[in-house]
Design a protein around this motif. Structure first.
Motif, PDB file in Angstrom:
ATOM      1  N   ILE A  65       0.880  -1.169   0.000  1.00 47.57           N
ATOM      2  CA  ILE A  65       0.000   0.000   0.000  1.00 47.57           C
ATOM      3  C   ILE A  65       0.912   1.211   0.000  1.00 47.57           C
ATOM      4  CG2 ILE A  65      -1.655   1.353   1.334  1.00 47.57           C
ATOM      5  CD1 ILE A  65      -2.627  -1.309   2.546  1.00 47.57           C
ATOM      6  N   THR A  66       0.714   2.110  -0.913  1.00 47.88           N
ATOM      7  CA  THR A  66       1.484   3.342  -0.949  1.00 47.88           C
ATOM      8  C   THR A  66       0.711   4.409  -0.188  1.00 47.88           C
ATOM      9  OG1 THR A  66       2.388   2.759  -3.098  1.00 47.88           O
ATOM     10  CG2 THR A  66       2.555   5.053  -2.452  1.00 47.88           C
ATOM     11  N   SER A  67       1.352   4.990   0.806  1.00 47.84           N
ATOM     12  CA  SER A  67       0.732   6.046   1.605  1.00 47.84           C
ATOM     13  C   SER A  67       1.481   7.344   1.382  1.00 47.84           C
ATOM     14  CB  SER A  67       0.793   5.693   3.092  1.00 47.84           C
ATOM     15  OG  SER A  67       0.148   4.464   3.332  1.00 47.84           O
ATOM     16  N   SER A  68       0.774   8.464   1.392  1.00 47.74           N
ATOM     17  CA  SER A  68       1.446   9.752   1.231  1.00 47.74           C
ATOM     18  C   SER A  68       0.670  10.839   1.952  1.00 47.74           C
ATOM     19  CB  SER A  68       1.611  10.110  -0.246  1.00 47.74           C
ATOM     20  OG  SER A  68       0.350  10.338  -0.837  1.00 47.74           O
ATOM     21  N   LEU A  69       1.363  11.894   2.270  1.00 43.75           N
ATOM     22  CA  LEU A  69       0.781  13.073   2.910  1.00 43.75           C
ATOM     23  C   LEU A  69       1.639  14.255   2.504  1.00 43.75           C
ATOM     24  CD1 LEU A  69      -1.043  14.530   5.037  1.00 43.75           C
ATOM     25  CD2 LEU A  69       0.632  13.835   6.756  1.00 43.75           C
ATOM     26  N   ILE A  70       1.031  15.301   2.007  1.00 46.32           N
ATOM     27  CA  ILE A  70       1.768  16.510   1.635  1.00 46.32           C
ATOM     28  C   ILE A  70       1.455  17.582   2.666  1.00 46.32           C
ATOM     29  CG2 ILE A  70       2.035  18.322  -0.097  1.00 46.32           C
ATOM     30  CD1 ILE A  70       1.187  16.206  -2.200  1.00 46.32           C
ATOM     31  N   LEU A  71       2.492  18.084   3.291  1.00 48.81           N
ATOM     32  CA  LEU A  71       2.343  19.159   4.274  1.00 48.81           C
ATOM     33  C   LEU A  71       2.860  20.454   3.673  1.00 48.81           C
ATOM     34  CD1 LEU A  71       3.645  17.406   7.524  1.00 48.81           C
ATOM     35  CD2 LEU A  71       1.280  17.768   6.825  1.00 48.81           C
ATOM     36  N   THR A  72       2.087  21.508   3.790  1.00 50.26           N
ATOM     37  CA  THR A  72       2.529  22.823   3.333  1.00 50.26           C
ATOM     38  C   THR A  72       2.880  23.658   4.558  1.00 50.26           C
ATOM     39  OG1 THR A  72       0.267  23.688   3.351  1.00 50.26           O
ATOM     40  CG2 THR A  72       1.062  22.725   1.285  1.00 50.26           C
ATOM     41  N   SER A  73       3.758  24.606   4.379  1.00 54.28           N
ATOM     42  CA  SER A  73       4.120  25.502   5.480  1.00 54.28           C
ATOM     43  C   SER A  73       2.889  26.285   5.899  1.00 54.28           C
ATOM     44  CB  SER A  73       5.221  26.465   5.039  1.00 54.28           C
ATOM     45  OG  SER A  73       6.400  25.763   4.774  1.00 54.28           O
ATOM     46  N   SER A  74       2.765  26.493   7.183  1.00 55.27           N
ATOM     47  CA  SER A  74       1.627  27.255   7.675  1.00 55.27           C
ATOM     48  C   SER A  74       2.006  27.954   8.973  1.00 55.27           C
ATOM     49  CB  SER A  74       0.421  26.341   7.904  1.00 55.27           C
ATOM     50  OG  SER A  74       0.714  25.386   8.895  1.00 55.27           O
ATOM     51  N   CYS A  75       1.163  28.893   9.363  1.00 53.85           N
ATOM     52  CA  CYS A  75       1.352  29.613  10.621  1.00 53.85           C
ATOM     53  C   CYS A  75       0.002  29.814  11.289  1.00 53.85           C
ATOM     54  CB  CYS A  75       1.975  30.995  10.376  1.00 53.85           C
ATOM     55  SG  CYS A  75       3.700  30.965   9.875  1.00 53.85           S
ATOM     56  N   GLN A  76       0.059  29.981  12.595  1.00 52.99           N
ATOM     57  CA  GLN A  76      -1.108  30.368  13.369  1.00 52.99           C
ATOM     58  C   GLN A  76      -0.788  31.681  14.078  1.00 52.99           C
ATOM     59  OE1 GLN A  76      -1.949  27.190  16.101  1.00 52.99           O
ATOM     60  NE2 GLN A  76      -3.115  26.043  14.585  1.00 52.99           N
ATOM     61  N   VAL A  77      -1.776  32.559  14.114  1.00 59.52           N
ATOM     62  CA  VAL A  77      -1.649  33.823  14.826  1.00 59.52           C
ATOM     63  C   VAL A  77      -2.605  33.761  16.009  1.00 59.52           C
ATOM     64  CG1 VAL A  77      -1.968  36.314  14.677  1.00 59.52           C
ATOM     65  CG2 VAL A  77      -1.075  35.056  12.704  1.00 59.52           C
ATOM     66  N   ASN A  78      -2.035  33.861  17.202  1.00 56.18           N
ATOM     67  CA  ASN A  78      -2.830  33.774  18.430  1.00 56.18           C
ATOM     68  C   ASN A  78      -3.685  32.510  18.451  1.00 56.18           C
ATOM     69  OD1 ASN A  78      -1.838  36.218  19.494  1.00 56.18           O
ATOM     70  ND2 ASN A  78      -3.267  37.369  18.244  1.00 56.18           N
ATOM     71  N   GLY A  79      -3.128  31.409  17.931  1.00 55.42           N
ATOM     72  CA  GLY A  79      -3.811  30.121  17.965  1.00 55.42           C
ATOM     73  C   GLY A  79      -4.774  29.849  16.836  1.00 55.42           C
ATOM     74  N   ALA A  80      -4.944  30.783  15.911  1.00 56.79           N
ATOM     75  CA  ALA A  80      -5.874  30.589  14.793  1.00 56.79           C
ATOM     76  C   ALA A  80      -5.118  30.588  13.471  1.00 56.79           C
ATOM     77  CB  ALA A  80      -6.938  31.688  14.791  1.00 56.79           C
ATOM     78  N   GLY A  81      -5.514  29.704  12.581  1.00 56.76           N
ATOM     79  CA  GLY A  81      -4.909  29.643  11.261  1.00 56.76           C
ATOM     80  C   GLY A  81      -5.812  30.274  10.212  1.00 56.76           C
ATOM     81  N   GLY A  82      -5.316  30.387   9.021  1.00 59.75           N
ATOM     82  CA  GLY A  82      -6.070  30.955   7.919  1.00 59.75           C
ATOM     83  C   GLY A  82      -5.156  31.772   7.047  1.00 59.75           C
ATOM     84  N   SER A  83      -5.735  32.329   5.989  1.00 60.00           N
ATOM     85  CA  SER A  83      -4.912  33.106   5.064  1.00 60.00           C
ATOM     86  C   SER A  83      -5.303  34.580   5.003  1.00 60.00           C
ATOM     87  CB  SER A  83      -4.979  32.493   3.664  1.00 60.00           C
ATOM     88  OG  SER A  83      -6.315  32.490   3.203  1.00 60.00           O
ATOM     89  N   SER A  84      -6.408  34.946   5.625  1.00 57.95           N
ATOM     90  CA  SER A  84      -6.784  36.369   5.663  1.00 57.95           C
ATOM     91  C   SER A  84      -7.751  36.604   6.818  1.00 57.95           C
ATOM     92  CB  SER A  84      -7.431  36.799   4.339  1.00 57.95           C
ATOM     93  OG  SER A  84      -8.663  36.134   4.161  1.00 57.95           O
ATOM     94  N   GLY A  85      -7.835  37.849   7.218  1.00 53.70           N
ATOM     95  CA  GLY A  85      -8.765  38.227   8.273  1.00 53.70           C
ATOM     96  C   GLY A  85      -8.376  37.743   9.667  1.00 53.70           C
ATOM     97  N   LEU A  86      -7.109  37.394   9.867  1.00 53.76           N
ATOM     98  CA  LEU A  86      -6.690  36.916  11.180  1.00 53.76           C
ATOM     99  C   LEU A  86      -6.619  38.064  12.185  1.00 53.76           C
ATOM    100  CD1 LEU A  86      -3.874  34.406  10.228  1.00 53.76           C
ATOM    101  CD2 LEU A  86      -6.211  33.912  10.911  1.00 53.76           C
TER     102      LEU A  86
END
Length: 177
Positions: A30-51
């Motif tokens: 069985i071939t397993s994979s997972l792609i992780l992208t760089s990310s950040c959390q601001v004050n414990g919350a993630g997202g790309s806008s409106g943080l």
């Protein structure tokens, strides 16, 4: 009868051998994979806008004040917190506010919505000696996967003729990693 039992036993033995001969084993994977992208959390919350990068609350004082100081606080009452993927190099850029340049005595200004302004500035130190100008950056250490504290302080200056009221400003912030 002995012959009948022998024939039955021989038949069962042949059937068992035939069944064993029919069994086969197939292997694979069985071939397993997972792609992780760089990310950040601001004050414990993630997202790309409106943080929510926090709040700078100078509190309540009388309209004849000379100066008020405060620290940007994130969720839970602590300083601004940035948590990024291990190996990233986070940079916080403090952009323009809604009322920049509207009042002498500070780079930024709090407004009451009626044309009155309280000048203020942002700093990276509690002694208010390291000015954080518009579009200045705060370079954080390369992330190890542990949250980093970002200290931002404010100092507002009183001036003659300010009417009582609520004065506010909104400052844009960018996080690059």
């Amino acid at each position: 009868m002995h012959m009948l039992v022998s024939r039955i036993a021989l038949s069962l033995l042949g059937l068992a051998m035939f069944s064993v001969a029919q069994a086969a084993t197939v292997t694979g994977q069985i071939t397993s994979s997972l792609i992780l992208t760089s990310s950040c959390q601001v004050n414990g919350a993630g997202g790309s806008s409106g943080l929510n990068f926090g709040a700078l609350n100078f509190g309540t004082t009388d309209s004849l004040f000379t100066q008020a100081t405060a620290q940007v606080l994130g969720g839970g009452g602590g300083a601004l917190s940035i948590l990024c993927s291990s190996g990233t190099s986070p940079v916080v850029k403090v952009r323009a506010g809604a009322n920049d340049g509207e009042s002498a005595g500070g780079t930024r200004a709090l407004a009451d919505g009626s044309g009155n302004f309280v000048p203020y500035d942002l700093y990276t130190d509690s002694g208010h000696s390291q000015l954080l100008a518009i579009d200045d950056v705060i370079n954080l250490a390369t992330s190890t996967g542990v949250a980093q504290t970002v200290n931002i302080y404010g100092k507002a200056l009183g001036k003659a003729g300010l009417p009582a009221g609520t004065y506010t400003d909104t400052v844009a912030v960018e996080l690059t990693f």
